[in-house]
Design a protein around this motif. Structure first.
Motif, short mmCIF file in Angstrom:
data_model
loop_
_atom_site.label_atom_id
_atom_site.label_comp_id
_atom_site.label_asym_id
_atom_site.label_seq_id
_atom_site.Cartn_x
_atom_site.Cartn_y
_atom_site.Cartn_z
N GLY A 49 6.97 -7.24 -7.91
CA GLY A 49 5.91 -7.61 -7.37
C GLY A 49 5.10 -7.02 -6.38
N ARG A 50 4.00 -7.37 -5.93
CA ARG A 50 3.27 -6.85 -4.88
C ARG A 50 2.71 -7.83 -3.77
NH1 ARG A 50 -0.89 -2.70 -7.52
NH2 ARG A 50 0.54 -1.50 -8.96
N ALA A 51 2.67 -7.55 -2.65
CA ALA A 51 1.97 -8.14 -1.52
C ALA A 51 0.83 -7.55 -0.96
CB ALA A 51 3.08 -8.32 -0.28
N GLY A 52 -0.37 -8.29 -1.09
CA GLY A 52 -1.45 -7.91 -0.50
C GLY A 52 -2.72 -8.42 -1.47
N PRO A 53 -3.82 -7.50 -1.42
CA PRO A 53 -4.01 -6.60 -0.80
C PRO A 53 -4.33 -6.66 0.85
CG PRO A 53 -5.96 -7.33 -1.58
CD PRO A 53 -4.74 -8.22 -2.19
N PHE A 54 -3.90 -5.76 1.43
CA PHE A 54 -4.22 -5.48 2.88
C PHE A 54 -5.31 -4.51 3.36
CE2 PHE A 54 0.20 -6.72 2.28
CZ PHE A 54 0.30 -8.15 2.71
N ASP A 55 -5.94 -5.01 4.70
CA ASP A 55 -6.79 -3.97 5.33
C ASP A 55 -5.99 -2.96 6.07
OD1 ASP A 55 -9.19 -5.56 4.51
OD2 ASP A 55 -8.51 -6.90 6.02
N LEU A 56 -4.82 -3.49 6.54
CA LEU A 56 -3.89 -2.49 7.37
C LEU A 56 -2.44 -2.73 6.92
CD1 LEU A 56 -3.34 -0.72 9.92
CD2 LEU A 56 -3.57 -2.67 11.21
N ILE A 57 -1.76 -1.59 6.41
CA ILE A 57 -0.39 -1.91 6.25
C ILE A 57 0.14 -1.00 7.39
CG2 ILE A 57 1.46 -1.40 4.77
CD1 ILE A 57 -0.94 -1.44 2.43
N CYS A 58 1.37 -1.53 8.06
CA CYS A 58 2.33 -1.11 8.97
C CYS A 58 3.57 -0.87 8.72
CB CYS A 58 2.09 -1.89 10.40
SG CYS A 58 0.57 -1.80 10.93
N ALA A 59 4.25 0.28 8.83
CA ALA A 59 5.66 0.67 8.54
C ALA A 59 6.38 0.53 9.74
CB ALA A 59 5.80 1.97 7.99
N CYS A 60 7.19 -0.85 10.06
CA CYS A 60 7.96 -1.03 11.11
C CYS A 60 9.37 -1.20 10.55
CB CYS A 60 7.40 -2.31 11.91
SG CYS A 60 5.76 -2.08 12.70
N ASP A 61 9.65 -0.49 9.81
CA ASP A 61 10.97 -0.96 8.87
C ASP A 61 12.06 0.12 9.08
OD1 ASP A 61 9.20 0.79 7.34
OD2 ASP A 61 9.86 0.19 5.49
N GLY A 62 12.22 0.83 10.19
CA GLY A 62 13.05 1.75 10.77
C GLY A 62 13.00 3.32 10.41
N LYS A 63 13.93 3.97 10.76
CA LYS A 63 13.76 5.49 10.62
C LYS A 63 14.07 5.92 9.01
CE LYS A 63 18.66 6.38 11.76
NZ LYS A 63 19.55 7.29 12.75
N ARG A 64 14.40 5.00 8.32
CA ARG A 64 14.76 5.25 6.84
C ARG A 64 13.66 4.29 6.12
NH1 ARG A 64 19.96 5.03 8.60
NH2 ARG A 64 20.88 6.88 8.45
N SER A 65 12.31 4.65 6.85
CA SER A 65 11.26 3.72 6.05
C SER A 65 11.00 4.09 4.63
CB SER A 65 9.97 3.72 6.89
OG SER A 65 8.92 3.05 6.20
N ARG A 66 11.06 2.95 3.79
CA ARG A 66 10.67 3.54 2.27
C ARG A 66 9.34 3.26 2.29
NH1 ARG A 66 14.60 -0.19 -1.26
NH2 ARG A 66 14.04 1.24 -2.82
N LEU A 67 8.54 2.53 3.08
CA LEU A 67 7.03 2.33 3.00
C LEU A 67 6.39 3.65 3.78
CD1 LEU A 67 5.02 -0.85 3.95
CD2 LEU A 67 4.41 1.45 4.61
N ARG A 68 6.87 4.13 4.64
CA ARG A 68 6.64 5.17 5.23
C ARG A 68 6.44 6.48 4.25
NH1 ARG A 68 9.87 7.17 9.74
NH2 ARG A 68 10.89 7.81 7.92
N ASP A 69 7.84 6.83 3.82
CA ASP A 69 7.95 7.77 2.75
C ASP A 69 7.35 7.68 1.66
OD1 ASP A 69 10.03 8.66 4.72
OD2 ASP A 69 11.54 7.97 3.58
N SER A 70 6.90 6.64 1.05
CA SER A 70 5.96 6.36 -0.24
C SER A 70 4.60 6.81 0.16
CB SER A 70 6.28 4.89 -0.40
OG SER A 70 5.40 4.41 -1.49
N ALA A 71 4.11 6.20 1.43
CA ALA A 71 2.74 6.60 1.67
C ALA A 71 2.60 8.03 2.04
CB ALA A 71 2.63 5.97 3.07
N ALA A 72 3.39 8.77 2.64
CA ALA A 72 3.35 10.21 2.83
C ALA A 72 3.47 11.09 1.73
CB ALA A 72 4.65 10.56 3.55
N ALA A 73 4.12 10.37 0.44
CA ALA A 73 4.31 11.20 -0.98
C ALA A 73 2.62 10.80 -1.61
CB ALA A 73 5.28 10.30 -1.80
N GLN A 74 2.13 9.99 -1.37
CA GLN A 74 0.59 9.73 -1.96
C GLN A 74 -0.42 10.50 -1.16
OE1 GLN A 74 0.07 5.29 -2.93
NE2 GLN A 74 2.48 5.16 -2.20
N ASP A 75 -0.29 10.58 0.06
CA ASP A 75 -1.31 11.14 0.97
C ASP A 75 -1.04 12.53 1.71
OD1 ASP A 75 -3.45 11.81 2.70
OD2 ASP A 75 -3.81 9.74 3.14
N PRO A 76 -1.44 13.70 1.19
CA PRO A 76 -0.95 14.96 1.93
C PRO A 76 -1.22 15.01 3.52
CG PRO A 76 -2.72 15.31 0.29
CD PRO A 76 -2.51 13.97 0.23
#
Length: 199
Positions: free
Chosen positions: A160-187
């Protein structure tokens, strides 16, 4: 202590739809501050609530002491007021004992397990959210796998998906899957090491 009016914290940008991955201390305090300023916040957390699983969890029950900057951040949003859920779940903290003697703090902090801090923040949300102009919805047992930046949604483990959002924040720790996913999409986004540890 009264909550901040927000004029000195966040600009009036209208009501934002905000998605936060991670219902730990950082994610919950961010959600509290945003809701107090009129924004609509959805917090997604992989684990069950400490209220359901208990506050004695080997991976999540390590001791946390909250001092100067942490206390200031919590106080800014009214979380440390006398009798607050956070104060009921933690103990006053006055400093450390070192081999050279006591190391006192300039002002008292709080000490407790990480889960007790999280539970205190969750209870604060429950007790105060009706008075806030914004909204906080905390959803537990919702594993996040990443983010789709083009569609502004958070991707969930169940497909599934949650959103859409105007702002998405990765507060899920040092092994953040969200952060890593965002970094893979935006150089332009980079994940850097800190103190010799991986991003």
């Amino acid at each position: 202590m009264a909550a901040s009016t927000g004029d000195d914290v966040l600009p009036d940008t209208g009501r934002l739809q905000v998605g936060i991955s991670g219902a730990g201390p950082a994610g919950l305090l961010l959600a509290i501050g945003l809701a107090q300023h009129g924004h609509s916040v959805t917090v997604l957390e992989t684990l069950a609530s400490p209220a359901d699983r208990g506050t004695v969890n080997r991976d999540r029950s390590y001791p946390v002491d909250i001092t100067a900057r942490g206390m200031a951040a919590l106080a800014r949003f009214g979380v440390t007021a006398d009798g607050s859920p956070l104060r009921r779940r933690t103990l006053p903290f006055y400093g450390h004992m070192t081999p050279w003697g006591p190391e006192a703090l300039a002002s008292a902090g709080l000490i407790g397990t990480r889960d007790d801090v999280v539970l205190g923040l969750l209870e604060f949300v429950g007790e105060h959210r009706a008075a806030w102009p914004g909204r906080v919805d905390v959803r537990h047992q919702v594993p996040v796998t990443g983010v789709d930046l083009a569609h502004k949604v958070i991707l969930l483990e169940d497909g599934g998906r949650a959103g859409p959002f105007d702002l998405i924040c990765a507060c899920d720790g040092k092994r953040s899957r969200l952060r890593d996913s965002a970094a893979a999409q935006d150089p332009r986004l980079t994940v850097t090491a800190r103190d010799g540890r991986a991003g």
